[in-house]
Design a protein around this motif. Structure first.
Motif, PDB file in Angstrom:
ATOM      1  N   THR A 123       0.810  -1.233   0.000  1.00  0.00           N
ATOM      2  CA  THR A 123       0.000   0.000   0.000  1.00  0.00           C
ATOM      3  C   THR A 123       0.835   1.270   0.000  1.00  0.00           C
ATOM      4  O   THR A 123       0.286   2.366  -0.001  1.00  0.00           O
ATOM      5  CB  THR A 123      -0.940   0.025   1.226  1.00  0.00           C
ATOM      6  N   PHE A 124       2.173   1.114   0.006  1.00  0.00           N
ATOM      7  CA  PHE A 124       3.029   2.304   0.018  1.00  0.00           C
ATOM      8  C   PHE A 124       2.798   3.139  -1.237  1.00  0.00           C
ATOM      9  O   PHE A 124       2.780   2.619  -2.347  1.00  0.00           O
ATOM     10  CB  PHE A 124       4.502   1.919   0.103  1.00  0.00           C
ATOM     11  N   GLU A 125       2.632   4.429  -1.035  1.00  0.00           N
ATOM     12  CA  GLU A 125       2.354   5.356  -2.134  1.00  0.00           C
ATOM     13  C   GLU A 125       3.434   6.442  -2.145  1.00  0.00           C
ATOM     14  O   GLU A 125       3.463   7.301  -1.270  1.00  0.00           O
ATOM     15  CB  GLU A 125       0.973   5.996  -1.927  1.00  0.00           C
ATOM     16  N   PRO A 126       4.346   6.410  -3.110  1.00  0.00           N
ATOM     17  CA  PRO A 126       5.396   7.423  -3.151  1.00  0.00           C
ATOM     18  C   PRO A 126       4.871   8.770  -3.631  1.00  0.00           C
ATOM     19  O   PRO A 126       3.884   8.839  -4.369  1.00  0.00           O
ATOM     20  CB  PRO A 126       6.403   6.849  -4.154  1.00  0.00           C
ATOM     21  N   SER A 127       5.525   9.826  -3.218  1.00  0.00           N
ATOM     22  CA  SER A 127       5.189  11.164  -3.708  1.00  0.00           C
ATOM     23  C   SER A 127       5.534  11.245  -5.187  1.00  0.00           C
ATOM     24  O   SER A 127       6.478  10.611  -5.661  1.00  0.00           O
ATOM     25  CB  SER A 127       5.980  12.221  -2.924  1.00  0.00           C
ATOM     26  N   ILE A 128       4.786  12.040  -5.921  1.00  0.00           N
ATOM     27  CA  ILE A 128       5.013  12.163  -7.355  1.00  0.00           C
ATOM     28  C   ILE A 128       6.392  12.736  -7.661  1.00  0.00           C
ATOM     29  O   ILE A 128       6.969  12.464  -8.721  1.00  0.00           O
ATOM     30  CB  ILE A 128       3.902  13.021  -8.020  1.00  0.00           C
ATOM     31  N   ASP A 129       6.968  13.493  -6.722  1.00  0.00           N
ATOM     32  CA  ASP A 129       8.323  14.039  -6.935  1.00  0.00           C
ATOM     33  C   ASP A 129       9.391  13.201  -6.236  1.00  0.00           C
ATOM     34  O   ASP A 129      10.564  13.558  -6.217  1.00  0.00           O
ATOM     35  CB  ASP A 129       8.409  15.497  -6.482  1.00  0.00           C
ATOM     36  N   GLY A 130       8.978  12.077  -5.641  1.00  0.00           N
ATOM     37  CA  GLY A 130       9.920  11.160  -5.019  1.00  0.00           C
ATOM     38  C   GLY A 130      10.299  11.503  -3.588  1.00  0.00           C
ATOM     39  O   GLY A 130      10.954  10.704  -2.924  1.00  0.00           O
ATOM     40  N   ILE A 131       9.885  12.661  -3.096  1.00  0.00           N
ATOM     41  CA  ILE A 131      10.287  13.111  -1.763  1.00  0.00           C
ATOM     42  C   ILE A 131       9.176  12.820  -0.754  1.00  0.00           C
ATOM     43  O   ILE A 131       8.063  13.332  -0.872  1.00  0.00           O
ATOM     44  CB  ILE A 131      10.616  14.614  -1.750  1.00  0.00           C
ATOM     45  N   THR A 132       9.498  11.997   0.233  1.00  0.00           N
ATOM     46  CA  THR A 132       8.579  11.723   1.336  1.00  0.00           C
ATOM     47  C   THR A 132       9.031  12.512   2.556  1.00  0.00           C
ATOM     48  O   THR A 132      10.224  12.587   2.845  1.00  0.00           O
ATOM     49  CB  THR A 132       8.552  10.222   1.679  1.00  0.00           C
ATOM     50  N   LEU A 133       8.080  13.110   3.250  1.00  0.00           N
ATOM     51  CA  LEU A 133       8.387  13.838   4.475  1.00  0.00           C
ATOM     52  C   LEU A 133       8.036  12.979   5.680  1.00  0.00           C
ATOM     53  O   LEU A 133       6.968  12.357   5.721  1.00  0.00           O
ATOM     54  CB  LEU A 133       7.609  15.152   4.541  1.00  0.00           C
ATOM     55  N   ILE A 134       8.942  12.926   6.636  1.00  0.00           N
ATOM     56  CA  ILE A 134       8.696  12.274   7.913  1.00  0.00           C
ATOM     57  C   ILE A 134       8.600  13.401   8.927  1.00  0.00           C
ATOM     58  O   ILE A 134       9.531  14.192   9.082  1.00  0.00           O
ATOM     59  CB  ILE A 134       9.809  11.275   8.273  1.00  0.00           C
ATOM     60  N   GLN A 135       7.473  13.480   9.611  1.00  0.00           N
ATOM     61  CA  GLN A 135       7.166  14.685  10.364  1.00  0.00           C
ATOM     62  C   GLN A 135       6.643  14.373  11.764  1.00  0.00           C
ATOM     63  O   GLN A 135       5.920  13.395  11.985  1.00  0.00           O
ATOM     64  CB  GLN A 135       6.117  15.498   9.598  1.00  0.00           C
ATOM     65  N   GLU A 136       7.023  15.225  12.674  1.00  0.00           N
ATOM     66  CA  GLU A 136       6.524  15.173  14.053  1.00  0.00           C
ATOM     67  C   GLU A 136       4.995  15.179  14.058  1.00  0.00           C
ATOM     68  O   GLU A 136       4.358  15.967  13.357  1.00  0.00           O
ATOM     69  CB  GLU A 136       7.061  16.412  14.776  1.00  0.00           C
ATOM     70  N   TYR A 137       4.410  14.290  14.843  1.00  0.00           N
ATOM     71  CA  TYR A 137       2.957  14.259  14.990  1.00  0.00           C
ATOM     72  C   TYR A 137       2.548  15.181  16.128  1.00  0.00           C
ATOM     73  O   TYR A 137       2.981  15.004  17.269  1.00  0.00           O
ATOM     74  CB  TYR A 137       2.475  12.826  15.269  1.00  0.00           C
ATOM     75  N   ILE A 138       1.740  16.171  15.803  1.00  0.00           N
ATOM     76  CA  ILE A 138       1.260  17.111  16.814  1.00  0.00           C
ATOM     77  C   ILE A 138      -0.071  16.600  17.366  1.00  0.00           C
ATOM     78  O   ILE A 138      -1.059  16.498  16.631  1.00  0.00           O
ATOM     79  CB  ILE A 138       1.077  18.529  16.215  1.00  0.00           C
ATOM     80  N   GLN A 139      -0.075  16.274  18.636  1.00  0.00           N
ATOM     81  CA  GLN A 139      -1.286  15.770  19.286  1.00  0.00           C
ATOM     82  C   GLN A 139      -2.138  16.937  19.760  1.00  0.00           C
ATOM     83  O   GLN A 139      -1.736  17.685  20.660  1.00  0.00           O
ATOM     84  CB  GLN A 139      -0.917  14.879  20.468  1.00  0.00           C
ATOM     85  N   ALA A 140      -3.282  17.125  19.128  1.00  0.00           N
ATOM     86  CA  ALA A 140      -4.194  18.198  19.519  1.00  0.00           C
ATOM     87  C   ALA A 140      -5.157  17.701  20.589  1.00  0.00           C
ATOM     88  O   ALA A 140      -5.566  16.542  20.561  1.00  0.00           O
ATOM     89  CB  ALA A 140      -4.969  18.695  18.308  1.00  0.00           C
ATOM     90  N   PRO A 141      -5.530  18.550  21.545  1.00  0.00           N
ATOM     91  CA  PRO A 141      -6.467  18.125  22.584  1.00  0.00           C
ATOM     92  C   PRO A 141      -7.852  17.797  22.022  1.00  0.00           C
ATOM     93  O   PRO A 141      -8.590  17.008  22.593  1.00  0.00           O
ATOM     94  CB  PRO A 141      -6.517  19.326  23.534  1.00  0.00           C
ATOM     95  N   GLU A 142      -8.202  18.418  20.882  1.00  0.00           N
ATOM     96  CA  GLU A 142      -9.447  18.110  20.192  1.00  0.00           C
ATOM     97  C   GLU A 142      -9.129  17.828  18.731  1.00  0.00           C
ATOM     98  O   GLU A 142      -8.139  18.317  18.197  1.00  0.00           O
ATOM     99  CB  GLU A 142     -10.433  19.282  20.294  1.00  0.00           C
TER     100      GLU A 142
END
Length: 314
Positions: free
Chosen positions: A165-184
């Motif tokens: 199910t992996f879906e690459p970005s059309i430009d080949g660049i994947t971002l790995i990003q901090e998950y911000i936990q929102a209270p709501e």
């Protein structure tokens, strides 16, 4: 008035609302549908004002090279001194979240911790380097929440990256990003026309990350059974009287990057800190939310373009 408003786009569903407003105001316009085409660099462009609405998600509509064609057209228009709104700089930010984050950072606007990676092994390594209990992946050239996945372990990421199910970005660049936990479960999207704040929208994220406000994007997201609309929670809701110090920063950011029309999204954590994570220079509006609040983004854009056309004509 012989000059026109030229709308540069690749998605008629997202442009119809603007066209209706231009016709309502009796403003002359012409569509430039740039999925394919020819740019004769020897010719001189027509007079008028040009509004670019090309989207980072154009490849999902089989318009793979619409941004590249548009970049050529914008370079041609700007070389001849035409009045271009959301021009080449806006397009550069639209198709690259890396460019967005660097531009936001240079304006002291906080973004989530992010690492860009090309290659499956590099994606895994980036997540290890980020070293956070929860993180998300997303496409560098995205739109509509493309490629956004939440992970709570490196093992889960490996299963995804090396799975079917992996879906690459059309430009080949994947971002790995901090998950911000929102209270709501919501984010806030601020809309700007002419570089000035128009309104803010509260967007319910409890059903996932596909947050495009366009009516065409949310048809499949309707979860309200017939007859229960009164108690249903709207996915998009305009916030009355929204004020926040970040608005001034956003307006300065837009001015410095020559972006006239945009939607900027942020999320707030439990400490009240806000993180800006997306700049949409091809912004859309939700008709239900606007009708309820009596505020209309496309009408504001049409009025703005009409004012610029009047200035150009004189």
């Amino acid at each position: 008035m012989s000059e026109k408003i030229y709308i540069i786009h690749e998605n008629r569903e997202w442009t119809d609302h603007l066209i209706k407003r231009l016709e309502e105001l009796q403003l002359p316009y012409e569509e430039w549908f740039l999925d394919e085409g020819v740019v004769n660099l020897v010719d001189t462009p027509p007079e008028g004002v040009f509004y670019n609405r090309i989207s980072a998600s154009s490849h999902t509509r089989d318009h793979r090279f619409a941004p590249e064609l548009t970049e050529a057209v914008l370079a041609w228009l700007e070389r001849h001194g035409r009045k271009v709104y959301n021009g080449s700089r806006a397009l550069r930010l639209e198709v690259s979240k890396v460019n967005q984050y660097m531009a936001l950072d240079s304006n002291q606007i906080r973004t989530p911790k992010t690492i860009a990676a090309v290659g499956k092994e590099q994606i895994i390594q980036a997540a290890k380097e980020l070293n956070l209990p929860s993180f998300i992946t997303k496409h560098n050239r995205a739109g509509k929440g493309l490629g956004v996945q939440l992970f709570h372990s490196i093992e889960a990421l490996e299963n995804y990256v090396y799975g079917p199910t992996f879906e690459p970005s059309i430009d080949g660049i994947t971002l790995i990003q901090e998950y911000i936990q929102a209270p709501e479960s919501y984010i806030t999207r601020c809309e700007f026309v002419g570089g000035k704040f128009v309104y803010a929208v509260r967007v319910d994220t409890s059903e996932g990350f596909e947050l495009c406000p366009a009516d065409a994007c949310v048809i499949e997201d309707m979860f309200c059974p017939v007859g229960e609309e009164i108690d249903a929670k709207p996915k998009f809701e305009i916030i009355e009287g929204f004020e926040h110090p970040v608005i001034e920063k956003y307006e300065r950011f837009l001015a410095e990057n020559n972006i006239q029309i945009a939607g900027i999204e942020f999320i707030q954590n439990s400490d009240g800190d806000i993180f800006t994570y997306d700049v949409n220079t091809n912004t859309n509006y939700n008709s239900d939310a606007e009708a309820k609040a009596g505020r209309y983004g496309m009408l504001e854009i049409a009025k703005y373009l009409g004012e610029q056309l009047t200035v150009t004509s004189h």
